[in-house]
Design a protein around this motif. Structure first.
Motif, PDB file in Angstrom:
ATOM      1  N   GLU A 179       7.466  -5.821 -19.578  1.00  0.00           N
ATOM      2  CA  GLU A 179       7.708  -5.216 -20.882  1.00  0.00           C
ATOM      3  C   GLU A 179       6.436  -4.672 -21.501  1.00  0.00           C
ATOM      4  OE1 GLU A 179      10.931  -4.676 -22.391  1.00  0.00           O
ATOM      5  OE2 GLU A 179       9.382  -3.400 -23.260  1.00  0.00           O
ATOM      6  N   HIS A 180       6.565  -3.527 -22.148  1.00  0.00           N
ATOM      7  CA  HIS A 180       5.435  -2.959 -22.879  1.00  0.00           C
ATOM      8  C   HIS A 180       5.472  -3.386 -24.343  1.00  0.00           C
ATOM      9  CE1 HIS A 180       3.342  -0.477 -20.073  1.00  0.00           C
ATOM     10  NE2 HIS A 180       4.422   0.150 -19.684  1.00  0.00           N
ATOM     11  N   ASP A 181       6.691  -3.664 -24.825  1.00  0.00           N
ATOM     12  CA  ASP A 181       6.879  -4.028 -26.233  1.00  0.00           C
ATOM     13  C   ASP A 181       6.275  -5.410 -26.491  1.00  0.00           C
ATOM     14  OD1 ASP A 181       9.787  -3.981 -28.422  1.00  0.00           O
ATOM     15  OD2 ASP A 181       7.874  -5.012 -28.636  1.00  0.00           O
TER      16      ASP A 181
ATOM     17  N   GLY B  24       1.033  -4.896 -18.285  1.00  0.00           N
ATOM     18  CA  GLY B  24      -0.004  -4.124 -17.614  1.00  0.00           C
ATOM     19  C   GLY B  24       0.148  -2.671 -17.975  1.00  0.00           C
ATOM     20  N   PRO B  25      -0.933  -1.913 -17.894  1.00  0.00           N
ATOM     21  CA  PRO B  25      -0.866  -0.499 -18.272  1.00  0.00           C
ATOM     22  C   PRO B  25       0.054   0.298 -17.342  1.00  0.00           C
ATOM     23  CG  PRO B  25      -3.042  -1.070 -17.387  1.00  0.00           C
ATOM     24  CD  PRO B  25      -2.277  -2.330 -17.485  1.00  0.00           C
ATOM     25  N   ASN B  26       0.371   1.518 -17.734  1.00  0.00           N
ATOM     26  CA  ASN B  26       1.211   2.394 -16.908  1.00  0.00           C
ATOM     27  C   ASN B  26       0.587   2.561 -15.531  1.00  0.00           C
ATOM     28  OD1 ASN B  26       1.746   3.863 -19.889  1.00  0.00           O
ATOM     29  ND2 ASN B  26       3.481   3.475 -18.586  1.00  0.00           N
ATOM     30  N   GLY B  27       1.439   2.452 -14.516  1.00  0.00           N
ATOM     31  CA  GLY B  27       0.941   2.639 -13.160  1.00  0.00           C
ATOM     32  C   GLY B  27       0.233   1.437 -12.585  1.00  0.00           C
ATOM     33  N   ALA B  28       0.333   0.286 -13.268  1.00  0.00           N
ATOM     34  CA  ALA B  28      -0.359  -0.909 -12.796  1.00  0.00           C
ATOM     35  C   ALA B  28       0.305  -1.479 -11.545  1.00  0.00           C
ATOM     36  CB  ALA B  28      -0.390  -1.965 -13.892  1.00  0.00           C
ATOM     37  N   GLY B  29       1.587  -1.160 -11.353  1.00  0.00           N
ATOM     38  CA  GLY B  29       2.299  -1.661 -10.188  1.00  0.00           C
ATOM     39  C   GLY B  29       3.368  -2.685 -10.527  1.00  0.00           C
ATOM     40  N   LYS B  30       3.809  -2.700 -11.766  1.00  0.00           N
ATOM     41  CA  LYS B  30       4.812  -3.689 -12.186  1.00  0.00           C
ATOM     42  C   LYS B  30       6.161  -3.421 -11.514  1.00  0.00           C
ATOM     43  CE  LYS B  30       4.250  -2.437 -16.486  1.00  0.00           C
ATOM     44  NZ  LYS B  30       3.234  -1.370 -16.305  1.00  0.00           N
ATOM     45  N   THR B  31       6.581  -2.157 -11.579  1.00  0.00           N
ATOM     46  CA  THR B  31       7.870  -1.819 -10.970  1.00  0.00           C
ATOM     47  C   THR B  31       7.817  -2.008  -9.453  1.00  0.00           C
ATOM     48  OG1 THR B  31       8.409  -0.277 -12.734  1.00  0.00           O
ATOM     49  CG2 THR B  31       9.542   0.040 -10.651  1.00  0.00           C
ATOM     50  N   THR B  32       6.705  -1.643  -8.860  1.00  0.00           N
ATOM     51  CA  THR B  32       6.539  -1.831  -7.419  1.00  0.00           C
ATOM     52  C   THR B  32       6.695  -3.306  -7.048  1.00  0.00           C
ATOM     53  OG1 THR B  32       5.029   0.044  -7.386  1.00  0.00           O
ATOM     54  CG2 THR B  32       4.961  -1.420  -5.490  1.00  0.00           C
ATOM     55  N   LEU B  33       6.186  -4.162  -7.894  1.00  0.00           N
ATOM     56  CA  LEU B  33       6.312  -5.598  -7.657  1.00  0.00           C
ATOM     57  C   LEU B  33       7.778  -6.035  -7.757  1.00  0.00           C
ATOM     58  CD1 LEU B  33       4.569  -8.076  -7.112  1.00  0.00           C
ATOM     59  CD2 LEU B  33       4.325  -8.398  -9.575  1.00  0.00           C
TER      60      LEU B  33
ATOM     61  N   ARG C 126       0.826  -1.190   0.000  1.00  0.00           N
ATOM     62  CA  ARG C 126       0.000   0.000   0.000  1.00  0.00           C
ATOM     63  C   ARG C 126       0.868   1.251   0.000  1.00  0.00           C
ATOM     64  NH1 ARG C 126      -5.210   0.722   0.873  1.00  0.00           N
ATOM     65  NH2 ARG C 126      -6.280  -1.219   1.358  1.00  0.00           N
ATOM     66  N   PHE C 127       0.516   2.252  -0.801  1.00  0.00           N
ATOM     67  CA  PHE C 127       1.098   3.591  -0.660  1.00  0.00           C
ATOM     68  C   PHE C 127      -0.040   4.490  -0.236  1.00  0.00           C
ATOM     69  CE2 PHE C 127       3.947   1.973  -4.169  1.00  0.00           C
ATOM     70  CZ  PHE C 127       5.090   1.877  -3.392  1.00  0.00           C
ATOM     71  N   GLY C 128      -0.190   4.721   1.041  1.00  0.00           N
ATOM     72  CA  GLY C 128      -1.326   5.511   1.512  1.00  0.00           C
ATOM     73  C   GLY C 128      -2.625   4.829   1.131  1.00  0.00           C
ATOM     74  N   ALA C 129      -3.440   5.533   0.360  1.00  0.00           N
ATOM     75  CA  ALA C 129      -4.735   4.976  -0.015  1.00  0.00           C
ATOM     76  C   ALA C 129      -4.616   4.051  -1.228  1.00  0.00           C
ATOM     77  CB  ALA C 129      -5.715   6.096  -0.330  1.00  0.00           C
ATOM     78  N   LEU C 130      -3.467   4.119  -1.893  1.00  0.00           N
ATOM     79  CA  LEU C 130      -3.312   3.355  -3.134  1.00  0.00           C
ATOM     80  C   LEU C 130      -2.819   1.939  -2.858  1.00  0.00           C
ATOM     81  CD1 LEU C 130      -3.083   3.595  -6.353  1.00  0.00           C
ATOM     82  CD2 LEU C 130      -0.659   3.930  -5.884  1.00  0.00           C
ATOM     83  N   LEU C 131      -3.561   0.952  -3.331  1.00  0.00           N
ATOM     84  CA  LEU C 131      -3.139  -0.432  -3.197  1.00  0.00           C
ATOM     85  C   LEU C 131      -2.326  -0.771  -4.450  1.00  0.00           C
ATOM     86  CD1 LEU C 131      -3.353  -2.738  -1.239  1.00  0.00           C
ATOM     87  CD2 LEU C 131      -5.482  -3.437  -2.308  1.00  0.00           C
TER      88      LEU C 131
HETATM   89  N1  LIG Z   1       7.106   5.243  -3.438  1.00  0.00           N
HETATM   90  C1  LIG Z   1       5.828   5.442  -3.847  1.00  0.00           C
HETATM   91  N2  LIG Z   1       4.993   6.180  -3.095  1.00  0.00           N
HETATM   92  C2  LIG Z   1       3.718   6.387  -3.485  1.00  0.00           C
HETATM   93  N3  LIG Z   1       3.195   5.898  -4.602  1.00  0.00           N
HETATM   94  C3  LIG Z   1       3.971   5.154  -5.402  1.00  0.00           C
HETATM   95  C4  LIG Z   1       5.342   4.899  -5.074  1.00  0.00           C
HETATM   96  N4  LIG Z   1       5.893   4.145  -6.046  1.00  0.00           N
HETATM   97  C5  LIG Z   1       4.908   3.943  -6.954  1.00  0.00           C
HETATM   98  N5  LIG Z   1       3.774   4.546  -6.582  1.00  0.00           N
HETATM   99  C6  LIG Z   1       2.484   4.493  -7.304  1.00  0.00           C
HETATM  100  O1  LIG Z   1       2.137   3.127  -7.411  1.00  0.00           O
HETATM  101  C7  LIG Z   1       1.547   2.873  -8.673  1.00  0.00           C
HETATM  102  C8  LIG Z   1       2.322   1.791  -9.384  1.00  0.00           C
HETATM  103  O2  LIG Z   1       3.534   2.324  -9.836  1.00  0.00           O
HETATM  104  P1  LIG Z   1       4.611   1.464 -10.618  1.00  0.00           P
HETATM  105  O3  LIG Z   1       5.777   2.326 -10.883  1.00  0.00           O
HETATM  106  O4  LIG Z   1       4.848   0.201  -9.908  1.00  0.00           O
HETATM  107  O5  LIG Z   1       3.827   1.176 -11.983  1.00  0.00           O
HETATM  108  P2  LIG Z   1       4.359   0.455 -13.295  1.00  0.00           P
HETATM  109  O6  LIG Z   1       3.384  -0.633 -13.590  1.00  0.00           O
HETATM  110  O7  LIG Z   1       5.750   0.056 -13.171  1.00  0.00           O
HETATM  111  O8  LIG Z   1       4.183   1.608 -14.382  1.00  0.00           O
HETATM  112  P3  LIG Z   1       5.048   1.896 -15.700  1.00  0.00           P
HETATM  113  O9  LIG Z   1       4.524   1.004 -16.776  1.00  0.00           O
HETATM  114  O10 LIG Z   1       4.749   3.328 -15.995  1.00  0.00           O
HETATM  115  O11 LIG Z   1       6.455   1.667 -15.376  1.00  0.00           O
HETATM  116  C9  LIG Z   1       1.520   4.191  -9.421  1.00  0.00           C
HETATM  117  O12 LIG Z   1       0.247   4.758  -9.273  1.00  0.00           O
HETATM  118  C10 LIG Z   1       2.559   5.029  -8.720  1.00  0.00           C
HETATM  119  O13 LIG Z   1       2.222   6.384  -8.766  1.00  0.00           O
END
Ligand SMILES: Nc1ncnc2c1ncn2[C@@H]1O[C@H](COP(=O)(O)OP(=O)(O)OP(=O)(O)O)[C@@H](O)[C@H]1O
Ligand SMILES: [Mg+2]
Lengths: 262, 330
Positions: A217-219, A51-60, A27-32
């Motif tokens: 990957e997006h490609d 997954g689309p931009n902001g889906a959470g791939k990098t977070t994973l 969780r980042f605050g209210a965002l899961l």
């Molecule tokens: N440290 C953080 N604090 C708060 N929110 C975050 C943090 N890191 C990522 N987020 C949010 O979490 C969500 C997922 O971000 P993430 O970077 O994992 O997406 P992504 O799937 O990798 O996107 P992209 O395809 O653009 O790389 C986004 O809405 C982002 O704004």
């Protein structure tokens, strides 16, 4: 599609997963950002995560590599629980990652970047007096990795002078020189030219039987030519996992993601 | 693929020699100072040069943190003071053997660095600056309250350390060469450290600690080791300073002193091969020169430093870069 995940695609028989993510949440605050995600990476497979931009791939990827602590869930690698293991220790166990935004040492030359990565695996780095840049074992391993990715002609230039695409490739060389057991690739093709992308796909295709990889990957061309299995992440949640054909045919996926791409 | 490597292997020989030229020249000139000083006010010249060299040791050790590891320690003078106090207290208590004292100085500075480093290095940026400052001030107040050893006023030594039972360190020329040898030792040691595997990890972690961590390096441990090494070298400078002045004072550890050391590093050029050495010598030289000729020399010294930092980005090391062929560092 749950039928697919118990079989290792390379051998077709039941195998132990090398990497197992179970019920991961962040969780980042209210965002899961990661919502109860579970998946496996089997020996010999390339598992793509789209997954689309902001889906959470990098977070994973951050959580699997140890840069972020998950709020819930577990991560197992090569049979042991690494959920609480520090990032450096994970890398030493062979779970190696690259970064979506090129993250190299700008003040170093290309060669020194890769040699530094090699150094992490070749003996102790608590060596204080001998000159590191004269260590042929490190330099040779680094040059070999650079040759693998086709960057050996840029070995001696400062990393700052590399073009964007070259930095992407350097990222990969730094990962490969560590002789990883599994690779976490966060958009390795992002922003590289067509020709470089082709070469990267060929290289990864050659490596994947030996080296399992999680490929964010997006490609889509890269995804469909490399992935044995595909997972789709939307709003932090995995909505599908299966062979590329099965996922492509999945109505939910078409609606949520692939649909708008055609 | 080996062409590039061979190219890299043949190039350094002469280039390396050139990049050491300023340091080599300085060491040769320094070695000639005592005979030349005979022609003039010998005592003054020797004592000034000795003081410069002792400071240079402290500055070289600080540059390992500041320039090479990106760790802005604002409490480095505390280690100099600690070394001086351990020396002063031991001599007062009748322990005069230089090697025994040195052993205690090394142990005390290493321990202090280990403990304070283990805490400070958990933080970064401004917090690191503040916490090292706080530890430095802590030691400063501790020394000020040592009433048995002079307290606020400092401690005058009525005896001096003996090198293998001799009075070499009591003789200005003997001390001069002992300090010069220590300076060369510190310079070579830190220079080797920078080029080693250890130094490579430190330097990489300076610009991109996350990347270095993900390569499998526990950045904290490398930084802590650097912090201990730098602390011990600064402690050694403190020992030499106590032996030279036969006086130790809490003022040596105050944050002003730590700030001065930082200015010397910046003046010389952070992280460059000869910068720390140049910075210390230039700073003390300039200070001495200006204070001899001008009453309000600090009014000139301050702006001059600002101008030098502004217009000679990369410090004196960068000014000499065309000569030494050293690549400017980021
Ligand atoms: N440290 C953080 N604090 C708060 N929110 C975050 C943090 N890191 C990522 N987020 C949010 O979490 C969500 C997922 O971000 P993430 O970077 O994992 O997406 P992504 O799937 O990798 O996107 P992209 O395809 O653009 O790389 C986004 O809405 C982002 O704004
Ligand atoms: Mg991303």
């Amino acid at each position: 599609m749950a039928l697919f995940w118990r079989r290792s695609p390379a051998s077709g028989r039941v195998a132990e997963p090398l990497l197992q993510v179970c019920g991961l949440s962040k969780r980042f605050g209210a965002l899961l950002a990661t919502d109860d995600v579970s998946f496996e990476l089997f020996p010999g497979e390339c598992h793509a995560l789209i997954g689309p931009n902001g889906a959470g791939k990098t977070t994973l990827v951050h959580q699997i590599s140890g840069l972020l602590r998950p709020d819930d869930g577990s991560i197992h690698f090569a049979g042991s629980d690494i959920t609480r293991l520090p990032a450096a220790a994970r890398a030493l166990r062979g779970l190696v990652r690259t970064f979506q935004i090129s993250s190299v040492i700008d003040s170093f030359t290309t060669l020194d970047n890769v040699a530094l990565a090699a150094q992490a695996r070749h003996g102790s780095s608590f060596r204080f007096l001998a000159r590191a840049d004269r260590e042929t074992a490190l330099n040779d391993a680094a040059m070999a990795a650079l040759a693998d990715v086709g960057l050996e002609h840029r070995a001696q230039v400062p990393a700052t002078t590399l073009a964007h695409g070259e930095k992407r490739v350097l990222e990969l060389a730094m990962a490969l020189v560590q002789k990883p057991r599994a690779l976490l690739l966060d958009e390795p093709m992002a922003g590289v030219g067509l020709e470089e992308a082709e070469r990267l796909i060929t290289l990864l295709n050659r490596l994947k039987s030996e080296l399992p990889m999680l490929l964010v990957e997006h490609d889509m061309q890269a995804v469909f030519s490399l992935a044995d299995r595909l997972s789709v992440l939307v709003y932090g949640r995995l909505i599908a996992t299966g062979t590329p054909e099965a996922v492509r045919a999945d109505p939910e996926v078409r609606a949520a993601y692939l649909g708008d791409a055609g | 693929m080996h062409d590039a490597l061979e190219l890299a292997a043949t190039r350094p020989q002469s280039a390396a020699l050139r990049s050491y030229a300023p340091a080599l020249l300085i060491f040769v000139v320094l070695a000639l100072v005592p005979p030349i000083a005979l022609l003039g006010p010998e005592g003054y010249v020797l004592s000034l040069t000795t003081r410069m060299m002792i400071l240079a040791i402290a500055v070289i050790s600080l540059d390992l943190l500041l320039g090479h590891s990106g760790l802005v320690s604002f409490g480095h003078a505390a280690f100099v003071g600690l070394g001086a106090y351990v020396t002063g207290i031991l001599i007062t208590e009748g322990v005069v053997d230089a090697f025994t004292i040195l052993g205690c100085v090394v142990a005390a500075s290493a321990l202090f660095a280990l403990v304070t480093g283990a805490v400070s290095l958990r933080t970064s940026g401004v917090y690191f600056i503040m916490i090292t400052l706080a530890f430095g001030q802590m030691l400063y107040f501790a020394a000020s309250s040592l009433s048995a050893y002079g307290g606020d006023d400092g401690l005058t030594l009525w005896n001096n350390a003996q090198l293998l039972g001799t009075g070499v360190l009591d003789d200005p020329r003997g001390l001069f060469y002992a300090v010069l040898a220590s300076l060369i030792g510190a310079f070579v040691l830190v220079d080797r450290l920078k080029g080693s595997r250890f130094g490579r990890v430190l330097n990489a972690a300076k610009s991109n600690p996350t990347r270095v961590t993900c390569l499998g390096f526990d950045v904290f441990r490398f930084r802590l080791a650097a912090y201990v090494i730098a602390g011990v070298l600064a402690g050694l400078a403190g020992f030499l300073s106590a032996v030279q002045t036969e006086f130790v004072s809490p003022a040596t550890m105050s944050w002003h002193r730590s700030g001065e050391l930082i200015v010397m590093v910046i003046l010389g050029g952070m992280g460059s091969r000869n910068g720390a050495l140049l910075g210390a010598l230039a700073y003390v030289g300039l200070e001495e020169l200006l204070s001899t000729y001008f009453a309000h020399w600090k009014l000139i010294f301050g702006p001059l430093l600002v101008l030098m930092v502004l217009y000679a980005k990369g410090g004196l090391g960068a000014v000499l870069a065309p000569l030494t062929g050293e690549r400017p560092r980021g």
